[in-house]
Design a protein around this motif. Structure first.
Motif, PDB file in Angstrom:
ATOM      1  N   GLU A 198       0.968  -0.984   0.055  1.00  0.00           N
ATOM      2  CA  GLU A 198      -0.021   0.522   0.230  1.00  0.00           C
ATOM      3  C   GLU A 198       1.143   1.311  -0.004  1.00  0.00           C
ATOM      4  OE1 GLU A 198      -3.476   0.513   3.194  1.00  0.00           O
ATOM      5  OE2 GLU A 198      -2.371   2.305   3.373  1.00  0.00           O
ATOM      6  N   VAL A 199       0.886   2.250  -0.874  1.00  0.00           N
ATOM      7  CA  VAL A 199       0.863   3.343  -0.613  1.00  0.00           C
ATOM      8  C   VAL A 199      -0.096   4.805  -0.317  1.00  0.00           C
ATOM      9  CG1 VAL A 199       3.009   2.544  -2.201  1.00  0.00           C
ATOM     10  CG2 VAL A 199       0.970   3.963  -3.348  1.00  0.00           C
ATOM     11  N   ILE A 200       0.905   5.853   0.205  1.00  0.00           N
ATOM     12  CA  ILE A 200      -0.179   7.060   0.354  1.00  0.00           C
ATOM     13  C   ILE A 200       0.951   7.722  -0.332  1.00  0.00           C
ATOM     14  CG2 ILE A 200      -1.576   8.409   1.952  1.00  0.00           C
ATOM     15  CD1 ILE A 200      -1.954   6.152   3.393  1.00  0.00           C
ATOM     16  N   LEU A 201      -0.527   8.534  -1.217  1.00  0.00           N
ATOM     17  CA  LEU A 201       0.032  10.008  -1.485  1.00  0.00           C
ATOM     18  C   LEU A 201      -0.108  11.077  -1.410  1.00  0.00           C
ATOM     19  CD1 LEU A 201       0.543   8.808  -5.017  1.00  0.00           C
ATOM     20  CD2 LEU A 201       1.911   8.148  -3.687  1.00  0.00           C
ATOM     21  N   ARG A 202       0.924  11.765  -1.047  1.00  0.00           N
ATOM     22  CA  ARG A 202       0.247  13.524  -0.672  1.00  0.00           C
ATOM     23  C   ARG A 202       0.866  14.182  -0.829  1.00  0.00           C
ATOM     24  NH1 ARG A 202      -0.658  10.944   4.703  1.00  0.00           N
ATOM     25  NH2 ARG A 202       0.656   9.200   5.433  1.00  0.00           N
ATOM     26  N   CYS A 203      -0.894  15.316  -1.074  1.00  0.00           N
ATOM     27  CA  CYS A 203      -0.671  16.338  -0.871  1.00  0.00           C
ATOM     28  C   CYS A 203      -1.272  17.300   0.005  1.00  0.00           C
ATOM     29  CB  CYS A 203      -1.466  16.693  -2.793  1.00  0.00           C
ATOM     30  SG  CYS A 203      -2.119  17.722  -3.028  1.00  0.00           S
ATOM     31  N   VAL A 204      -1.227  18.861  -0.069  1.00  0.00           N
ATOM     32  CA  VAL A 204      -1.946  19.395   0.579  1.00  0.00           C
ATOM     33  C   VAL A 204      -2.015  21.006  -0.999  1.00  0.00           C
ATOM     34  CG1 VAL A 204      -1.333  21.750   2.058  1.00  0.00           C
ATOM     35  CG2 VAL A 204      -0.654  19.811   2.680  1.00  0.00           C
TER      36      VAL A 204
END
Lengths: 114, 109
Positions: free
Chosen positions: A18-24
């Motif tokens: 599993e991967v989580i890509l983050r953005c603001v």
């Protein structure tokens, strides 16, 4: 000038992980998006998000993908069980008032699935 | 599904020469947007065209929207090295942006 920020810039993972890509996104923007681009080719729409829910998604965005806005600033893309073909540059974008108009993109996360 | 055709895929020019990329749709568009992506970079919004026959200029860049709102072009006059990158058109279709394949501007050494 305000900008969309993405972390990490590179992510290497094993197939099935599993991967989580983050953005603001930009703080006063209302619409958020995830796109992906394979090796500088066509930009492919994944999902758009408005008012804390998905407003539109593409065929690529299947059950393995999910998005979340866990707090007032972050916007995340999760891939539950990565496949080799998920390797791509993933871009987060936001727009201020109108859907699909004048998108501001982050610098992207290069995802490599081994 | 709706598609937008963008040509050419690549254009090699000498610095100082002009560059043009074209986008065509089989259906009438409500609007069309243009983005630039530098090598290794992310797409950057350039402009949106809305009106039939609209022509907009940004310094050496000229954007046109066809009378029938089915095609659009981006023309760069006297290219410079800073113009290098891929230029994408994008159209709003079924609540998502559909992107052209892009035209890569390459300056010959």
């Amino acid at each position: 000038e305000p900008e969309v920020t993405q972390t990490p810039s590179h992510q290497v993972t094993q197939m099935g992980q599993e991967v989580i890509l983050r953005c603001v996104p930009i703080s006063n923007h209302l619409y958020f998006y995830w796109y992906r681009q394979i090796l500088g080719q066509k930009v492919e729409f994944l999902v758009s998000f408005y008012n804390n829910e998905i407003s539109e998604k593409s065929e690529i965005f299947d059950d393995q993908f999910s998005v979340e806005r866990p707090d007032g600033s972050n916007f995340t893309l999760k891939i539950r069980s990565t496949k080799l073909e998920d390797s791509a540059m993933y871009f987060c974008a936001s727009s201020e008032e109108l859907r699909n108009e004048k998108l501001f993109f982050g610098s992207g996360t290069q995802l490599s699935v081994l | 599904g709706q598609q937008v055709m963008q040509i050419p895929q690549y254009q090699h020019v000498q610095e100082g020469e002009d560059f043009t990329t074209y986008c065509n749709s089989s259906t009438t568009l409500s609007n069309i947007q243009w983005y630039k992506q530098r090598p290794g970079g992310h797409p950057v919004f350039l402009i949106q065209l809305v009106k039939s026959g609209e022509v907009k200029k940004q310094k050496r860049l000229t954007f046109q929207f066809g009378e029938a709102k089915k095609n659009s072009s981006l023309h760069i006059t006297a290219t410079q090295t800073t113009d290098v990158g891929t230029y994408f058109c994008a159209m709003d279709s079924n609540y998502q942006l559909i992107w052209g394949a892009g035209t890569k501007l390459i300056i010959k050494p």
